[in-house]
Design an enzyme around this catalytic site. Sequence first.
Site, PDB file in Angstrom:
ATOM      1  N   LYS A 237      88.608  69.637  68.667  1.00 37.01           N
ATOM      2  CA  LYS A 237      89.307  68.538  68.021  1.00 37.01           C
ATOM      3  C   LYS A 237      88.954  68.486  66.540  1.00 37.01           C
ATOM      4  O   LYS A 237      87.851  68.895  66.152  1.00 37.01           O
ATOM      5  CB  LYS A 237      88.892  67.205  68.650  1.00 37.01           C
ATOM      6  CG  LYS A 237      89.261  67.000  70.101  1.00 37.01           C
ATOM      7  CD  LYS A 237      88.693  65.674  70.597  1.00 37.01           C
ATOM      8  CE  LYS A 237      88.993  65.433  72.074  1.00 37.01           C
ATOM      9  NZ  LYS A 237      90.408  65.140  72.297  1.00 37.01           N
ATOM     10  N   ARG A 311      91.844  66.512  83.344  1.00 38.97           N
ATOM     11  CA  ARG A 311      92.614  66.755  84.569  1.00 38.97           C
ATOM     12  C   ARG A 311      91.974  67.837  85.430  1.00 38.97           C
ATOM     13  O   ARG A 311      92.204  67.880  86.636  1.00 38.97           O
ATOM     14  CB  ARG A 311      94.060  67.107  84.200  1.00 38.97           C
ATOM     15  CG  ARG A 311      94.234  68.401  83.460  1.00 38.97           C
ATOM     16  CD  ARG A 311      95.569  68.460  82.728  1.00 38.97           C
ATOM     17  NE  ARG A 311      95.588  67.529  81.602  1.00 38.97           N
ATOM     18  CZ  ARG A 311      96.658  67.354  80.814  1.00 38.97           C
ATOM     19  NH1 ARG A 311      97.767  68.045  81.038  1.00 38.97           N
ATOM     20  NH2 ARG A 311      96.614  66.504  79.813  1.00 38.97           N
TER      21      ARG A 311
END
Length: 457
Positions: A237, A311
């Site tokens: 990020k 996920r």
Amino acid sequence: MTDRLIPASEALNVRPIWCVTRKDWRMASGPLPAAQFAFAEACGFRGDPGAVQVLPDSEGGVGGVLFGFDPEADPLGCGKLATSLPAGDYRFANAVADPSLAALAFALGGYRFERYRTRKGARARLVVPAGVDVAALRRTAESVALTRDLVNTPANDLGPAELEDAVRNVASAFGAEVAVIAGDDLLAANFPMIHAVGKASPRAPRLIDLTWGPADAPKVTLVGKGVCFDTGGLDIKPSSGMLLMKKDMGGAANALGLARMIMARGLKVRLRLLIPAVENAISGLAFRPGDILPSRKGLTVEIGNTDAEGRLVLGDALAYADEEAPELMIDFATLTGAARVALGPQLPPAYTDDEALAATLARHAAAQADPLWRMPLWQPYASMLDSPIADINNAPGSGFAGSITAALFLKRFVERASSWLHLDIYAWNPSARPGRPEGGEAQTIRALDALIAERYG
């Protein structure tokens, strides 16, 4: 923050609060001395929502308060009183639309995260209105405070091991059992995706498994994403994207908060709480874009982006939970930025194929002022998750419908649960509102607590 709520027997020198609107505030002049009414008018008080007017008594002290309150505009508006009143004890002098919710808002508004900086001094306290369940208010407020505290704690003090400690502390208070699988034992126990996401960190990944209640009671299973910090992995990020990543375990914090509510109520359910707790770090051990991971479900997963790690850990945990076919399974995750683009920080999307569950949840969300919004599990978008070399890809390249495709990814790991609900929460207030201070937040758990109590109480 439960010390903000007191029974009438503990109150001292109680000051009245008149909750009024723009239309009716002058009607409050009936019980008000003329001098107080004139003082309010001279100060420009008009009953605007959120307006607070402290009224003097004959000796120059606090004689009462006028408060502009519109429950339709903000049912938690009374939360502003907790931070706007001088220290002392107060009571509602007139009827409010929902006394229990107004008192809870006051308690929630009085929350402060003081682990690193303590704010000293006396604070305003509210006498719980007659007929309101004090124990229920405190149970809810304490569970919300636990959730907020966990989300607010920085990652240097809250890694996977500390998150395990938090679960064990709650478990010990209610006689629950906790089992943990950590480190390379995850591979031996067939949790390969949890291991892959967490193996780059020196803080060992783990699956935390809490159980409580009779084995033959209806099974209610909660699963919470416990990514204690998310660098994004090798798909790193930008620095701005990491500033709030201490809150990436917000799903786990909310799941634990709800578990605490259920146990404190003593509901007749077999409760299970599963938290895959990891740190998505960067090292030579980090999993890579293009890797293909096995999963507990048996599906192979191509890694389109290492920043779609939540996920992955949830996939293994959901598959494990699904093996015992719970009656109700709920997962919480700070999963996608797409959810925030679609609905903003205040309105978490909810996904389920169970129409009755969706309708009941919407009713409780409205009643508890704990909002959410149902989004579709739009099956045609499942093709976006296709991989030419694996069963599924974890991150579609198109960028479209990111929250929906994430939910569809998780759905592949759920088959046997009677009802499944996925909540893509933000777990954070970017700015303060009444009853909701800036920082970590409990989202949807008060609505779900009411739903589960109605169903199993």
